[in-house]
Design an enzyme around this catalytic site. Structure first.
Site, mmCIF file in Angstrom:
data_model
loop_
_atom_site.group_PDB
_atom_site.id
_atom_site.type_symbol
_atom_site.label_atom_id
_atom_site.label_comp_id
_atom_site.label_asym_id
_atom_site.label_seq_id
_atom_site.Cartn_x
_atom_site.Cartn_y
_atom_site.Cartn_z
ATOM 1 C CE1 TYR A 14 33.887 34.405 51.624
ATOM 2 C CE2 TYR A 14 35.383 36.192 52.160
ATOM 3 C CZ TYR A 14 35.118 35.005 51.502
ATOM 4 O OH TYR A 14 36.087 34.430 50.725
ATOM 5 C CD GLU A 36 38.999 35.195 45.662
ATOM 6 O OE1 GLU A 36 39.453 36.326 45.410
ATOM 7 O OE2 GLU A 36 38.630 34.871 46.811
ATOM 8 C CD1 TRP A 44 35.469 39.368 49.867
ATOM 9 C CD2 TRP A 44 35.832 38.697 47.778
ATOM 10 N NE1 TRP A 44 34.955 38.095 49.730
ATOM 11 C CE2 TRP A 44 35.161 37.655 48.452
ATOM 12 C CE3 TRP A 44 36.156 38.513 46.432
ATOM 13 C CZ2 TRP A 44 34.810 36.450 47.844
ATOM 14 C CZ3 TRP A 44 35.810 37.315 45.823
ATOM 15 C CH2 TRP A 44 35.146 36.303 46.532
#
Length: 188
Positions: A14, A36, A44
């Site tokens: 990522y 988010e 995350w």
């Protein structure tokens, strides 16, 4: 040296391909807005692991389809172990899709969300020059303004900290450390 937060294979991939790359496509921006918000209170890494499930569960983040979700569809999502099963976050996704459609109708044209979000950085990525993760803020005046505006438009799960994470993820700000090869690579 890569930014130190990318510690596992999924986070490294990522970091090395997406994080901080300027995005001006509404579908991708909407996806990150939703992810988010889903991440709030979680790591995350948790969201990255569930990302493909989110794409499948939420019709590839198509606001037109999500805005039409019924209470029965929402309940089905709340039973889906592949996503974060938080009622407020799931209902917030539907609310955000409706807010997106209202924004699109009022602004018109192509990529209204991109136009709106990028307006907070004068349509140019902010190029931070940080040398240490401790220098990276949780929020900024730009994310404060973005949050206030999105809330006024009817979006939810768009507090300033979430907005700043969105700005980092989608390249509105380049928060790669200057020692990271990606800092220069994503500069515009």
């Amino acid at each position: 040296m890569r930014c130190p937060w990318a510690k596992n294979d999924l986070a490294i991939a990522y970091h090395d391909t997406e994080w901080g790359v300027p995005v001006r496509d509404d579908r991708t921006l909407f996806e990150f807005l939703i992810l988010e918000g889903a991440q709030a209170g979680l790591s995350w890494d948790t969201i990255l692991k569930k990302r493909d499930n989110y794409r499948e569960a939420f019709d590839d983040f198509d606001p037109q389809k999500i805005a039409r979700y019924t209470p029965a569809r929402i309940q089905k999502l709340l039973n889906n172990e592949g996503i974060v099963r938080n009622r407020l976050k799931v209902e917030g996704t539907v609310k955000n899709a409706r807010a997106y459609l209202a924004l699109a109708e009022s602004v018109g044209g192509k990529h209204p969300l991109a136009k709106h979000l990028w307006s907070f950085v004068n349509n140019e990525p902010l190029n931070a020059r940080r040398t240490d993760m401790k220098q990276i803020p949780a929020k900024t005046p730009e994310s404060d303004a973005m949050s206030k505006s999105l809330k006024k438009l009817g979006f939810t799960f768009v507090g300033s900290i979430i907005c700043y994470a969105l700005m980092q993820a989608t390249g509105l700000v380049n928060d790669h450390l200057i020692t990271c090869p990606r800092h220069k690579a994503v500069q515009k």
